[in-house]
Each structure stands twice: as structure tokens, then as C-alpha cells.
Design a protein around this motif. Sequence first.
Motif, PDB file in Angstrom:
ATOM      1  N   THR A  76       0.831  -1.200   0.000  1.00 50.26           N
ATOM      2  CA  THR A  76       0.000   0.000   0.000  1.00 50.26           C
ATOM      3  C   THR A  76       0.868   1.253   0.000  1.00 50.26           C
ATOM      4  N   VAL A  77       0.392   2.267  -0.688  1.00 52.10           N
ATOM      5  CA  VAL A  77       1.044   3.572  -0.658  1.00 52.10           C
ATOM      6  C   VAL A  77       0.025   4.585  -0.145  1.00 52.10           C
ATOM      7  N   HIS A  78       0.518   5.547   0.634  1.00 57.89           N
ATOM      8  CA  HIS A  78      -0.341   6.565   1.220  1.00 57.89           C
ATOM      9  C   HIS A  78       0.111   7.948   0.787  1.00 57.89           C
ATOM     10  N   LEU A  79      -0.834   8.882   0.807  1.00 62.45           N
ATOM     11  CA  LEU A  79      -0.519  10.289   0.609  1.00 62.45           C
ATOM     12  C   LEU A  79      -1.217  11.077   1.716  1.00 62.45           C
ATOM     13  N   GLN A  80      -0.448  11.562   2.666  1.00 57.08           N
ATOM     14  CA  GLN A  80      -0.981  12.407   3.726  1.00 57.08           C
ATOM     15  C   GLN A  80      -0.986  13.844   3.225  1.00 57.08           C
ATOM     16  N   MET A  81      -2.154  14.444   3.212  1.00 53.30           N
ATOM     17  CA  MET A  81      -2.299  15.804   2.689  1.00 53.30           C
ATOM     18  C   MET A  81      -2.767  16.720   3.804  1.00 53.30           C
ATOM     19  N   ASN A  82      -1.927  17.679   4.160  1.00 49.36           N
ATOM     20  CA  ASN A  82      -2.239  18.637   5.225  1.00 49.36           C
ATOM     21  C   ASN A  82      -2.328  20.043   4.647  1.00 49.36           C
ATOM     22  N   SER A  83      -2.897  20.923   5.417  1.00 49.32           N
ATOM     23  CA  SER A  83      -3.030  22.336   5.009  1.00 49.32           C
ATOM     24  C   SER A  83      -3.583  22.437   3.591  1.00 49.32           C
ATOM     25  N   LEU A  84      -4.631  21.726   3.352  1.00 52.27           N
ATOM     26  CA  LEU A  84      -5.193  21.674   1.997  1.00 52.27           C
ATOM     27  C   LEU A  84      -5.729  23.032   1.553  1.00 52.27           C
ATOM     28  N   LYS A  85      -5.580  23.273   0.258  1.00 47.93           N
ATOM     29  CA  LYS A  85      -6.012  24.520  -0.355  1.00 47.93           C
ATOM     30  C   LYS A  85      -7.060  24.214  -1.431  1.00 47.93           C
ATOM     31  N   PRO A  86      -7.898  25.179  -1.765  1.00 48.23           N
ATOM     32  CA  PRO A  86      -8.874  24.935  -2.839  1.00 48.23           C
ATOM     33  C   PRO A  86      -8.218  24.482  -4.147  1.00 48.23           C
ATOM     34  N   GLU A  87      -7.017  24.973  -4.413  1.00 47.95           N
ATOM     35  CA  GLU A  87      -6.330  24.570  -5.650  1.00 47.95           C
ATOM     36  C   GLU A  87      -5.836  23.126  -5.630  1.00 47.95           C
ATOM     37  N   ASP A  88      -5.949  22.456  -4.501  1.00 45.34           N
ATOM     38  CA  ASP A  88      -5.633  21.028  -4.446  1.00 45.34           C
ATOM     39  C   ASP A  88      -6.808  20.171  -4.927  1.00 45.34           C
ATOM     40  N   THR A  89      -7.942  20.792  -5.170  1.00 46.03           N
ATOM     41  CA  THR A  89      -9.111  20.064  -5.659  1.00 46.03           C
ATOM     42  C   THR A  89      -8.799  19.407  -6.995  1.00 46.03           C
ATOM     43  N   ALA A  90      -9.007  18.097  -7.068  1.00 43.86           N
ATOM     44  CA  ALA A  90      -8.694  17.333  -8.274  1.00 43.86           C
ATOM     45  C   ALA A  90      -9.097  15.875  -8.057  1.00 43.86           C
ATOM     46  N   VAL A  91      -9.019  15.108  -9.114  1.00 44.59           N
ATOM     47  CA  VAL A  91      -9.074  13.659  -8.986  1.00 44.59           C
ATOM     48  C   VAL A  91      -7.641  13.177  -8.832  1.00 44.59           C
ATOM     49  N   TYR A  92      -7.402  12.408  -7.797  1.00 44.23           N
ATOM     50  CA  TYR A  92      -6.062  11.915  -7.497  1.00 44.23           C
ATOM     51  C   TYR A  92      -5.948  10.452  -7.940  1.00 44.23           C
ATOM     52  N   TYR A  93      -4.867  10.171  -8.648  1.00 48.34           N
ATOM     53  CA  TYR A  93      -4.639   8.836  -9.199  1.00 48.34           C
ATOM     54  C   TYR A  93      -3.366   8.223  -8.621  1.00 48.34           C
ATOM     55  N   CYS A  94      -3.468   6.964  -8.303  1.00 47.46           N
ATOM     56  CA  CYS A  94      -2.324   6.191  -7.856  1.00 47.46           C
ATOM     57  C   CYS A  94      -1.640   5.578  -9.088  1.00 47.46           C
ATOM     58  N   ASN A  95      -0.318   5.531  -9.055  1.00 42.94           N
ATOM     59  CA  ASN A  95       0.448   5.030 -10.190  1.00 42.94           C
ATOM     60  C   ASN A  95       1.583   4.147  -9.694  1.00 42.94           C
ATOM     61  N   ALA A  96       1.771   3.028 -10.364  1.00 43.06           N
ATOM     62  CA  ALA A  96       2.893   2.134 -10.088  1.00 43.06           C
ATOM     63  C   ALA A  96       3.710   2.010 -11.363  1.00 43.06           C
ATOM     64  N   TYR A  97       5.029   2.139 -11.246  1.00 41.97           N
ATOM     65  CA  TYR A  97       5.842   2.114 -12.457  1.00 41.97           C
ATOM     66  C   TYR A  97       7.223   1.540 -12.176  1.00 41.97           C
ATOM     67  N   ASN A  98       7.768   0.919 -13.228  1.00 44.59           N
ATOM     68  CA  ASN A  98       9.186   0.571 -13.262  1.00 44.59           C
ATOM     69  C   ASN A  98       9.579   0.518 -14.740  1.00 44.59           C
ATOM     70  N   VAL A  99      10.736   0.037 -15.046  1.00 45.34           N
ATOM     71  CA  VAL A  99      11.209   0.079 -16.437  1.00 45.34           C
ATOM     72  C   VAL A  99      10.414  -0.855 -17.345  1.00 45.34           C
ATOM     73  N   MET A 100       9.677  -1.783 -16.746  1.00 43.19           N
ATOM     74  CA  MET A 100       8.950  -2.769 -17.536  1.00 43.19           C
ATOM     75  C   MET A 100       7.477  -2.444 -17.719  1.00 43.19           C
ATOM     76  N   ALA A 101       6.871  -1.740 -16.769  1.00 45.12           N
ATOM     77  CA  ALA A 101       5.424  -1.577 -16.813  1.00 45.12           C
ATOM     78  C   ALA A 101       4.978  -0.346 -16.049  1.00 45.12           C
ATOM     79  N   GLN A 102       3.722   0.044 -16.311  1.00 43.04           N
ATOM     80  CA  GLN A 102       3.105   1.153 -15.593  1.00 43.04           C
ATOM     81  C   GLN A 102       1.634   0.800 -15.388  1.00 43.04           C
ATOM     82  N   HIS A 103       1.126   1.058 -14.195  1.00 41.96           N
ATOM     83  CA  HIS A 103      -0.262   0.744 -13.880  1.00 41.96           C
ATOM     84  C   HIS A 103      -0.909   1.925 -13.188  1.00 41.96           C
TER      85      HIS A 103
END
Length: 114
Positions: A76-103
Motif C-alpha cells: 500500500t502507498v499513502h498520501l498524507q495531505m495537510n493544510s489543503l487549499k482549494p487549488e488542491d481540488t482534483a481527482v487523485y490517481y495512484c500510479n505504479a511504475y518501473n522500467v517494464m510496466a506502468q499501472h
Amino acid sequence: VQLQASGGGLVQAGGSLRLSCATSGMIFSFFHMAWYRQTPGKQRELVASIVSGGTTNYADSVKGRFAISRDNAKNTVHLQMNSLKPEDTAVYYCNAYNVMAQHWGQGTQVTVSS
């Protein structure tokens, strides 16, 4: 391979959220992990990344406010987001990558109200 993002929601400016991305079907420790975000009409942008060895990297806009971490035991990977601003509004996507593949995960909506 599946990446399941969760933890998004509606929060007031100054508040916090913690996003999680649970992975399956891949050898987690073989992949670097990242969070991207996207708003309508704009390109997806890198928010934060963490390589398999643990080194992190952040977009200038979130430095000092966001923290990415990974739990290799729980795939699992986490993203702790503090002091959020209106400009942080978005759809957030998780990504896994290495030299062979990306998901990509399916995205989770984060909305920060002013």
C-alpha cells in the motif's frame, strides 16, 4: 494488476486527508509508486513519488504539506495531505511504475472548499 485508491472526500481549506492505494497482482517492492492529480481540461500532473528504496519527490506546490509513504508489508502507498487549499481540488490517481510496466488506479476525488 489492481490499484484501488481510497480516502478522497470533501474538506475545508486548511484541513487534512489521507489517501491510500492498495495494490494487488504485482510484486509491490519491484515498483516505484506515485500520486498524480488531474482537473478538468488540464493535463495530469505528478504530485509525489516514492521509489522502491524509499526516496521521495514532491511537486513544488505541495512541498511541506503532503507526505507520501509506502508500506511494503501491506502493498500500500499513502498520501498524507495537510493544510489543503482549494487549488488542491482534483481527482487523485495512484500510479505504479518501473522500467517494464506502468499501472494506474481508478482515481479518487478530493474537493477542498474555501
